[in-house]
Design an enzyme around this catalytic site. Sequence first.
Site, PDB file in Angstrom:
ATOM      1  N   TYR A  57     -14.524 -30.398 -17.326  1.00  0.00           N
ATOM      2  CA  TYR A  57     -15.537 -29.782 -16.466  1.00  0.00           C
ATOM      3  C   TYR A  57     -16.870 -30.533 -16.440  1.00  0.00           C
ATOM      4  CZ  TYR A  57     -13.020 -25.726 -14.791  1.00  0.00           C
ATOM      5  OH  TYR A  57     -12.140 -24.909 -14.125  1.00  0.00           O
ATOM      6  N   GLU A  87      10.501 -21.687 -32.060  1.00  0.00           N
ATOM      7  CA  GLU A  87      10.094 -22.206 -30.746  1.00  0.00           C
ATOM      8  C   GLU A  87       9.342 -21.163 -29.925  1.00  0.00           C
ATOM      9  OE1 GLU A  87      12.011 -23.527 -26.440  1.00  0.00           O
ATOM     10  OE2 GLU A  87      13.339 -23.389 -28.172  1.00  0.00           O
ATOM     11  N   ASP A 126      15.830 -22.616 -28.989  1.00  0.00           N
ATOM     12  CA  ASP A 126      16.867 -22.230 -28.029  1.00  0.00           C
ATOM     13  C   ASP A 126      18.014 -23.228 -28.050  1.00  0.00           C
ATOM     14  OD1 ASP A 126      15.498 -20.009 -27.127  1.00  0.00           O
ATOM     15  OD2 ASP A 126      14.571 -21.036 -25.424  1.00  0.00           O
TER      16      ASP A 126
END
EC number: 5.6.2.2
Length: 427
Positions: free
Chosen positions: A170, A256, A308
């Site tokens: 920014y 995870e 996963d």
Amino acid sequence: MADKKKRKRSKDDDAEELPFKNILKPDEAILELFKSYVSSSIKAAAGAGGASSSSSKPLTLADLSLSSSCREVADLSLSSVQTEIETVIVQIARSILAGDGFSFNVPSRAASNQLYVPELDRIVLKDKSTLRPFASVSSVRKTTITTRILALIHQLCLSKIHVTKRDLFYTDVKLFQDQTQSDAVLDDVSCMLGCTRSSLNVIASEKGVVVGRLIFSDNGDMIDCTKMGMGGKAIPPNIDRVGDMQSDALFILLVEKDAAYMRLAEDRFYNRFPCIIVTAKGQPDVATRLFLRKMKMELKLPVLALVDSDPYGLKILSVYGCGSKNMSYDSANLTTPDIKWLGIRPSDLDKYKIPEQCRLPMTEQDIKTGKDMLEEDFVKKNPGWVEELNLMVKSKQKAEIQALSTFGFQYLSEVYLPLKLQQQDWL
């Protein structure tokens, strides 16, 4: 009397409905098995260290004779970073005065300039560099962004303050246009100056969390992670604030997903099986990777990973263990050695009788990612990973950790993980 029989029958029915619950040993027996594993691992590591070297110093790039020269960064003080920036700018000024123009010599972070080193079990950056000239239409904007980032970092060195990557973006939105562009150049600047990204005093927003059997100091305040509620303690973005780690845990459980983390935290799994539970809620951020490495190095605990059963879960695990190609220049500080793949593995889908309706078909992109991973050197090094990935690609099925909820919301903490520990079933 009839009520007692009914209750007993109900418990027996529950045991029958939950796959493998009936073969679980008592918690005390599982803990003893795990303690003996940890003890034997420590002895084996000590024996290997003694056989290979009289010093316990870990292997580094400098100890190896590699065919390619490689580049690594180091932690630098603010004054050293300031000096490096001023040296770069003086060199550019001399180049302009000599009539050679204005350009940066930037280390290449392209995939072709990466090297997996089996001895270190991590990805490192080779020494190739590219020229980023100002007097070129293709690179003028990136050269301008690089100059602006260097000026901002120099300002931080003088002010001795930290800012987030978002703050940095920014400061000049019209120039940077997108934060991914300022973030990428920030990594380039780290490479150029030969320092870690944390040495630049630019940090990411807090993302990772930790809960369980860990006490540490955060900027002087003592934090007890057993008293942080189910939300846990946010991992400090500045690793320099963290110190004095103490724990009676037997292992670190790297998770995870945030959903699985919340389940384990709410069930207080860390009290039943003394451990530290940590997650980055998806893709690993720098702060979580640094924190995990610090825990592993200081507490000397095994790290077990729960991800996963898909190519991206294994990719996330590999980033923690071997490093990411994007930040291979700092892999020495960001990687955690010897992480064990606990689950969910492709072979678990049939082993734990996960119903078809809880499995997901792999997309063409998933299959391509899986096949690409089979070509990676860090995967080839581990035959167990190769076998599991081949099974995944062949079956064209994937599953999330939450697939275990088909047997009950607490099956993960009540049966799956205890049985994994009991059987020492990890890769």
